[in-house]
Design a protein around this motif. Sequence first.
Motif, PDB file in Angstrom:
ATOM      1  N   LEU A 240       0.832  -1.200   0.000  1.00 31.92           N
ATOM      2  CA  LEU A 240       0.000   0.000   0.000  1.00 31.92           C
ATOM      3  C   LEU A 240       0.868   1.252   0.000  1.00 31.92           C
ATOM      4  N   ILE A 241       1.932   1.236   0.773  1.00 27.00           N
ATOM      5  CA  ILE A 241       2.859   2.373   0.792  1.00 27.00           C
ATOM      6  C   ILE A 241       3.519   2.518  -0.578  1.00 27.00           C
ATOM      7  N   ALA A 242       3.900   1.403  -1.180  1.00 31.46           N
ATOM      8  CA  ALA A 242       4.517   1.448  -2.519  1.00 31.46           C
ATOM      9  C   ALA A 242       3.531   1.995  -3.542  1.00 31.46           C
ATOM     10  N   ALA A 243       2.269   1.609  -3.442  1.00 33.93           N
ATOM     11  CA  ALA A 243       1.257   2.117  -4.371  1.00 33.93           C
ATOM     12  C   ALA A 243       1.077   3.623  -4.202  1.00 33.93           C
ATOM     13  N   GLN A 244       1.123   4.095  -2.968  1.00 33.16           N
ATOM     14  CA  GLN A 244       1.003   5.535  -2.731  1.00 33.16           C
ATOM     15  C   GLN A 244       2.201   6.259  -3.324  1.00 33.16           C
ATOM     16  N   ARG A 245       3.390   5.704  -3.157  1.00 30.75           N
ATOM     17  CA  ARG A 245       4.589   6.311  -3.770  1.00 30.75           C
ATOM     18  C   ARG A 245       4.467   6.331  -5.287  1.00 30.75           C
ATOM     19  N   ASP A 246       4.014   5.221  -5.854  1.00 32.88           N
ATOM     20  CA  ASP A 246       3.834   5.144  -7.306  1.00 32.88           C
ATOM     21  C   ASP A 246       2.845   6.199  -7.780  1.00 32.88           C
ATOM     22  N   PHE A 247       1.756   6.372  -7.025  1.00 38.19           N
ATOM     23  CA  PHE A 247       0.763   7.369  -7.403  1.00 38.19           C
ATOM     24  C   PHE A 247       1.368   8.767  -7.362  1.00 38.19           C
ATOM     25  N   LEU A 248       2.069   9.090  -6.293  1.00 37.75           N
ATOM     26  CA  LEU A 248       2.663  10.425  -6.170  1.00 37.75           C
ATOM     27  C   LEU A 248       3.678  10.686  -7.280  1.00 37.75           C
ATOM     28  N   THR A 249       4.454   9.667  -7.626  1.00 35.92           N
ATOM     29  CA  THR A 249       5.423   9.806  -8.710  1.00 35.92           C
ATOM     30  C   THR A 249       4.714  10.051 -10.038  1.00 35.92           C
ATOM     31  N   ALA A 250       3.683   9.270 -10.309  1.00 36.95           N
ATOM     32  CA  ALA A 250       2.933   9.429 -11.555  1.00 36.95           C
ATOM     33  C   ALA A 250       2.213  10.776 -11.586  1.00 36.95           C
ATOM     34  N   GLU A 251       1.690  11.191 -10.459  1.00 35.71           N
ATOM     35  CA  GLU A 251       1.002  12.480 -10.376  1.00 35.71           C
ATOM     36  C   GLU A 251       1.966  13.619 -10.714  1.00 35.71           C
ATOM     37  N   ALA A 252       3.175  13.547 -10.184  1.00 29.69           N
ATOM     38  CA  ALA A 252       4.189  14.564 -10.481  1.00 29.69           C
ATOM     39  C   ALA A 252       4.567  14.522 -11.958  1.00 29.69           C
ATOM     40  N   ARG A 253       4.654  13.324 -12.515  1.00 31.08           N
ATOM     41  CA  ARG A 253       4.997  13.181 -13.938  1.00 31.08           C
ATOM     42  C   ARG A 253       3.905  13.779 -14.822  1.00 31.08           C
ATOM     43  N   VAL A 254       2.650  13.546 -14.484  1.00 28.88           N
ATOM     44  CA  VAL A 254       1.544  14.139 -15.244  1.00 28.88           C
ATOM     45  C   VAL A 254       1.641  15.666 -15.192  1.00 28.88           C
ATOM     46  N   ALA A 255       1.934  16.218 -14.034  1.00 25.80           N
ATOM     47  CA  ALA A 255       2.061  17.673 -13.902  1.00 25.80           C
ATOM     48  C   ALA A 255       3.214  18.200 -14.754  1.00 25.80           C
ATOM     49  N   GLU A 256       4.340  17.484 -14.762  1.00 28.92           N
ATOM     50  CA  GLU A 256       5.478  17.891 -15.598  1.00 28.92           C
ATOM     51  C   GLU A 256       5.096  17.899 -17.075  1.00 28.92           C
ATOM     52  N   ILE A 257       4.428  16.847 -17.493  1.00 32.85           N
ATOM     53  CA  ILE A 257       4.021  16.725 -18.896  1.00 32.85           C
ATOM     54  C   ILE A 257       3.014  17.812 -19.248  1.00 32.85           C
ATOM     55  N   ASN A 258       2.041  18.045 -18.374  1.00 30.24           N
ATOM     56  CA  ASN A 258       1.035  19.074 -18.629  1.00 30.24           C
ATOM     57  C   ASN A 258       1.669  20.456 -18.771  1.00 30.24           C
ATOM     58  N   ALA A 259       2.733  20.706 -18.025  1.00 28.19           N
ATOM     59  CA  ALA A 259       3.425  21.994 -18.117  1.00 28.19           C
ATOM     60  C   ALA A 259       4.089  22.179 -19.485  1.00 28.19           C
ATOM     61  N   LEU A 260       4.391  21.090 -20.153  1.00 27.26           N
ATOM     62  CA  LEU A 260       5.027  21.150 -21.468  1.00 27.26           C
ATOM     63  C   LEU A 260       4.013  21.237 -22.613  1.00 27.26           C
ATOM     64  N   MET A 261       2.755  21.020 -22.291  1.00 23.87           N
ATOM     65  CA  MET A 261       1.712  21.025 -23.316  1.00 23.87           C
ATOM     66  C   MET A 261       1.478  22.441 -23.845  1.00 23.87           C
ATOM     67  N   PRO A 262       1.097  22.529 -25.120  1.00 24.87           N
ATOM     68  CA  PRO A 262       0.718  23.848 -25.653  1.00 24.87           C
ATOM     69  C   PRO A 262      -0.554  24.343 -24.979  1.00 24.87           C
ATOM     70  N   ARG A 263      -0.742  25.633 -25.002  1.00 26.73           N
ATOM     71  CA  ARG A 263      -1.934  26.225 -24.390  1.00 26.73           C
ATOM     72  C   ARG A 263      -3.186  25.738 -25.117  1.00 26.73           C
ATOM     73  N   PRO A 264      -4.238  25.426 -24.370  1.00 28.29           N
ATOM     74  CA  PRO A 264      -5.477  24.966 -25.002  1.00 28.29           C
ATOM     75  C   PRO A 264      -6.029  25.953 -26.035  1.00 28.29           C
ATOM     76  N   THR A 265      -5.869  27.245 -25.759  1.00 26.66           N
ATOM     77  CA  THR A 265      -6.363  28.236 -26.712  1.00 26.66           C
ATOM     78  C   THR A 265      -5.581  28.185 -28.023  1.00 26.66           C
ATOM     79  N   ALA A 266      -4.295  27.877 -27.947  1.00 28.08           N
ATOM     80  CA  ALA A 266      -3.484  27.752 -29.162  1.00 28.08           C
ATOM     81  C   ALA A 266      -3.898  26.511 -29.949  1.00 28.08           C
ATOM     82  N   ILE A 267      -4.223  25.449 -29.239  1.00 24.08           N
ATOM     83  CA  ILE A 267      -4.689  24.225 -29.908  1.00 24.08           C
ATOM     84  C   ILE A 267      -6.031  24.498 -30.583  1.00 24.08           C
TER      85      ILE A 267
END
Length: 93
Positions: A10-37
């Motif tokens: 359960l602790i490992a799953a929570q760590r995995d979630f937090l890591t993935a959550e941070a990765r999603v945020a990093e990727i989202n920061a690299l995305m073009p602006r929705p208005t530009a799309i």
Amino acid sequence: MADYDFKPELIAAQRDFLTAEARVAEINALMPRPTAIAAGEASIPDELRQAREQAWAEQDRAIAVLYDQQAWEGIPQAERFKARMQLKQAAKS
């Protein structure tokens, strides 16, 4: 607040979630602006789209473990929020 004895999985799953959550945020920061799309001025590169889908899949796998009802048996419903916060802290340490 009571101390809970969380299973290592359960602790490992929570760590995995937090890591993935941070990765999603990093990727989202690299995305073009929705208005530009929407204006046709930009598009989401395939690499970013695939990376985001992979990170979302990792989050989903972790959530499946985190929300398994057996993991929370024995913890009264009224205490589960506190227990989840304690799990998050355990995963960060």
